[in-house]
Design an enzyme around this catalytic site. Structure first.
Site, mmCIF file in Angstrom:
data_model
loop_
_atom_site.group_PDB
_atom_site.id
_atom_site.type_symbol
_atom_site.label_atom_id
_atom_site.label_comp_id
_atom_site.label_asym_id
_atom_site.label_seq_id
_atom_site.Cartn_x
_atom_site.Cartn_y
_atom_site.Cartn_z
ATOM 1 N N ASP A 292 26.716 22.306 82.044
ATOM 2 C CA ASP A 292 27.333 23.159 81.017
ATOM 3 C C ASP A 292 27.246 24.640 81.384
ATOM 4 O OD1 ASP A 292 24.595 23.524 80.648
ATOM 5 O OD2 ASP A 292 24.621 23.172 78.475
ATOM 6 N N GLU A 293 26.430 24.974 82.413
ATOM 7 C CA GLU A 293 26.238 26.382 82.768
ATOM 8 C C GLU A 293 27.515 27.006 83.330
ATOM 9 O OE1 GLU A 293 22.414 27.172 84.635
ATOM 10 O OE2 GLU A 293 21.572 25.381 83.721
ATOM 11 N N LYS B 102 28.496 25.668 91.031
ATOM 12 C CA LYS B 102 28.918 24.427 90.356
ATOM 13 C C LYS B 102 30.342 24.590 89.805
ATOM 14 C CE LYS B 102 26.845 21.124 89.749
ATOM 15 N NZ LYS B 102 26.577 19.904 90.587
#
Ligand code: NAD
Ligand code: TYD
Length: 351
Positions: free
Chosen positions: A131-132, A159
């Site tokens: 979720d970052e 990511k």
């Protein structure tokens, strides 16, 4: 026999995913590819190493020739990709290592899938993400699947980039992909550099508990086996090309979380109430520290029927019990270079 390649299966989350797949699908062959970096540990999966439908392969996802030959040899039907550099603090010290493993490594696996999947029928490339990538929330609101990407740390930037590459391979080459973005995991086998296992180990050893800044940052915590069950569901039932957010609806400030952990551990260790709370120590804040993460997980709940199975205190107690019962595991991973790395980089007496 269906062949599934799981990358990063000697790490924290990957070991739970490998175990779940090996046990649940005796008729599928599970290949676990892991470079065994500082975070990879064969002890995490030693209970399944002799299973007939399991094979461990030591190797680096960034090695182009090796990955190409591996895909040519095994003709995998699906890839569940977890291998990554995963710790934000390390990404601040060494962003290039994150670029290499997380971006280059992912694209290398995408290329091999594209090259070796003559037909895409019944094939799937599943990228496990965080979720970052969505950045940092204020006091209210949630991350949804269509929230714009706004990564703020070298880890989350790497990511986010790998997520974009995965989607680009669907758009450009028609690769069958699926992505999930999950909140903070906790549970057995997590390397004690992350907040919870670090504090469990320090409480056990009566060492200071490092709280970055004022301890007001908020994370949404999910028990790792619940993440593994969501991954199973998405791999088998998720729609091609889709993204699913996974979260625990379980937000805690770091300070409240560590205080709760102290309370649970004082009971477990038969220490006087309040004993471990005194170990809490404020240290220099993380650079660019994201304030709050919170996931809206209603899509996976509505479409695939997934929900977290554990209440938080139950999961936390299970986790503490596991670390206390697995002293050898903890001693093994905290010996050697572990302490030196942290002493050198953080320069305080918490390590
Ligand atoms: P981890 O650091 O515990 O494990 C990562 C594993 O990947 C290790 O076994 C390591 O040896 C392996 N690895 C690293 N570089 C490699 C390379 N070049 N080639 C082959 N193997 C390599 O990480 P984790 O916490 O289990 O996270 C797994 C995945 O889930 C990551 O992609 C991470 O971004 C994602 N994720 C983690 C969380 C979390 O809370 N931990 C939350 C959401 C998503
Ligand atoms: P961490 O477990 O590193 O996960 P992430 O950075 O991916 O969320 O950290 C969780 C939270 O705890 C984060 O807000 C940073 C904070 N933190 C501390 O206060 N002290 C620590 O020693 C660590 C490792 C993290």
């Amino acid at each position: 026999m269906e062949k599934i390649l799981i990358t990063g299966g000697a790490g924290f989350i990957g070991s739970h995913v490998v175990r779940l797949f090996v046990k649940k699908y005796p008729n599928k062959k599970i290949f676990n590819l892991d470079a065994l970096t500082y975070a990879g540990n064969l002890e995490n999966i030693e209970d399944i190493e002799t299973e007939d439908n399991y094979e461990f392969i030591k190797g680096d996802i960034t090695n182009e020739q090796f990955i190409d030959e591996l895909f040519a040899k095994h003709q995998f039907d699906g890839v569940i990709h977890l291998a990554a550099e995963s710790h934000v603090d390390r990404s601040i010290k060494d962003p290039m290592a994150f670029l290499k493993a997380n971006i280059f490594g992912t694209v290398n696996l995408l290329n091999a899938s594209k090259k070796h999947w003559a037909s895409i029928e019944n094939k799937r490339f599943y990228h496990i993400s965080t979720d970052e990538v969505y950045g940092s929330l204020g006091e209210t609101g949630f991350f949804y699947e269509d929230t714009s990407y706004d990564p703020k740390s070298p880890y989350s930037a790497s990511k986010a980039s790998s997520d974009h590459f995965v989607r680009a391979y669907k758009n450009t080459y028609g690769l069958p992909i699926v992505i999930s973005n999950c909140s903070n995991n906790y549970g057995p086998f997590q390397f004690p550099e992350k907040l919870l296992p670090l504090c469990i180990n320090n409480i056990k050893n009566n060492k200071p508990l490092p709280i970055y800044g004022k301890g007001e940052n908020i994370r949404d915590w999910l028990f790792v086996e619940d993440h593994a069950s969501a991954i199973d569901l998405i791999y088998n039932e998720g729609k091609n090309g889709e993204t699913y957010n996974i979260g625990g609806h379980n937000e805690w400030t770091n300070m409240d979380l560590v205080k709760l952990l102290c309370k649970v551990m004082d009971k477990k260790l038969s220490r006087k109430a309040g004993h471990s709370g005194k170990l809490i120590t404020y240290v220099t804040d993380r650079a660019g520290h994201d304030l709050r993460y919170a996931i809206d997980a209603s899509k996976i709940e509505k479409e695939l029927g997934w929900k977290p199975s554990l209440q938080f205190e139950e999961g936390l107690t299970k986790t503490v019990d596991w670390y206390l019962e697995n002293e050898n595991w903890l001693n093994n991973v905290t010996s050697g270079g572990y302490l030196d790395y942290y002493k050198e980089h953080y320069k305080n007496d918490c390590y």
